[in-house]
Design an enzyme around this catalytic site. Sequence first.
Site, PDB file in Angstrom:
ATOM      1  N   TYR A  49       0.839  -1.208   0.000  1.00 39.84           N
ATOM      2  CA  TYR A  49       0.000   0.000   0.000  1.00 39.84           C
ATOM      3  C   TYR A  49       0.878   1.264   0.000  1.00 39.84           C
ATOM      4  O   TYR A  49       0.374   2.366  -0.155  1.00 39.84           O
ATOM      5  CB  TYR A  49      -0.932   0.048   1.221  1.00 39.84           C
ATOM      6  CG  TYR A  49      -1.919  -1.081   1.360  1.00 39.84           C
ATOM      7  CD1 TYR A  49      -2.145  -1.984   0.324  1.00 39.84           C
ATOM      8  CD2 TYR A  49      -2.647  -1.254   2.532  1.00 39.84           C
ATOM      9  CE1 TYR A  49      -3.047  -3.033   0.474  1.00 39.84           C
ATOM     10  CE2 TYR A  49      -3.553  -2.290   2.680  1.00 39.84           C
ATOM     11  CZ  TYR A  49      -3.738  -3.179   1.650  1.00 39.84           C
ATOM     12  OH  TYR A  49      -4.640  -4.215   1.814  1.00 39.84           O
ATOM     13  N   HIS A 107       0.624 -11.593   2.146  1.00 32.57           N
ATOM     14  CA  HIS A 107      -0.489 -10.895   1.477  1.00 32.57           C
ATOM     15  C   HIS A 107      -1.302 -11.823   0.552  1.00 32.57           C
ATOM     16  O   HIS A 107      -2.523 -11.818   0.584  1.00 32.57           O
ATOM     17  CB  HIS A 107       0.074  -9.702   0.693  1.00 32.57           C
ATOM     18  CG  HIS A 107      -0.893  -8.595   0.483  1.00 32.57           C
ATOM     19  ND1 HIS A 107      -0.523  -7.280   0.429  1.00 32.57           N
ATOM     20  CD2 HIS A 107      -2.236  -8.602   0.307  1.00 32.57           C
ATOM     21  CE1 HIS A 107      -1.582  -6.521   0.232  1.00 32.57           C
ATOM     22  NE2 HIS A 107      -2.650  -7.302   0.142  1.00 32.57           N
TER      23      HIS A 107
END
Length: 277
Positions: A49, A107
């Site tokens: 991110y 992730h």
Amino acid sequence: MSETYQLRDGLVVPKIAFGTWLVNGAQGVNSIVSALNVGYRLIDSAFNYENEGAVGAAIRKSPVPREDIIVSSKLPGRHHHYQEAIDTIQESLYRAGLDYYDLYLIHWPNPKEDNYVEAWQALIDAQRFGLIRSIGVSNFLPEHLERLEKETGVMPVLNQIELHPYFNQEKQREYDQAHGILDQAWSPLGRASNELKDPFILKLAEKYHKNAGQIILRWETQLGVLPIAKSSHTDHQRENLNIFDFELTADELVGMSKLTKVDGRLKNQDPAVYEEF
Ligand SMILES: NC(=O)c1ccc[n+]([C@@H]2O[C@H](COP(=O)([O-])OP(=O)(O)OC[C@H]3O[C@@H](n4cnc5c(N)ncnc54)[C@H](OP(=O)(O)O)[C@@H]3O)[C@@H](O)[C@H]2O)c1
């Protein structure tokens, strides 16, 4: 925040978290500070991110003590090899200016690359080194979880998965709950798409004097799931936390579960084939 879950390893976490995808820069810092001010105590982030710095800055700016906040980040697919994974976890900490993460997740499994067991070994060791308190995964299917356990002897305590009314993940939830794995829901509001306008949900909203988002988030917590809601607006952030003063009935839970669709994923990101780096 009063309502909590306890992970299998003992870590106590709030029943709802704040998401930070696309929450970046100075505006992002303000959003996260606002979230902490209105009461969020679990902040979800990821190396990918590119906002671990903003998360760290917001924590330092907010009056909430660091030790009262569960800070979470994720290892990207391009760094699954053992030493790269260790370096990346350390880099995540440097970016945030933190000494430790409370939670750190892989992730995506990226099964075609097939290096996720190596990445998991790195998380196990990083936990031993004191860099991470609890270790988990995201987007892992039962077959991936089984390999982790078989090859390392360690099952994750948490799995962050896509979950919203049109994709309720019943099978994955059953598997995870049977193995003592807490599910977190990503895109719990379906990214504010049609689910906030669903007639069945709107009817419940009217009955309980809540909005559609609050009905959805309450349903998720009643399933035993931990939703990660994202909002850049303080009023929405506040609304999304205000879900613990009512309870859906058993029939209403069944009605909510009937809204799911076989192809209900938002972007067709099936972890069996989808990869993210
Ligand atoms: N592990 C993974 O692979 C993965 C993938 C995707 C996401 N995530 C995590 O999950 C978090 C949440 O997912 P998401 O951001 O995709 O979607 P989401 O939380 O389902 O939806 C976010 C959207 O809902 C709107 N919203 C929030 N509260 C609202 C309210 N009360 N009323 C009306 N609209 C509202 C927000 O707009 P406003 O800002 O205008 O309120 C934003 O557009 C992410 O931020 C990220 O941390 C993880």
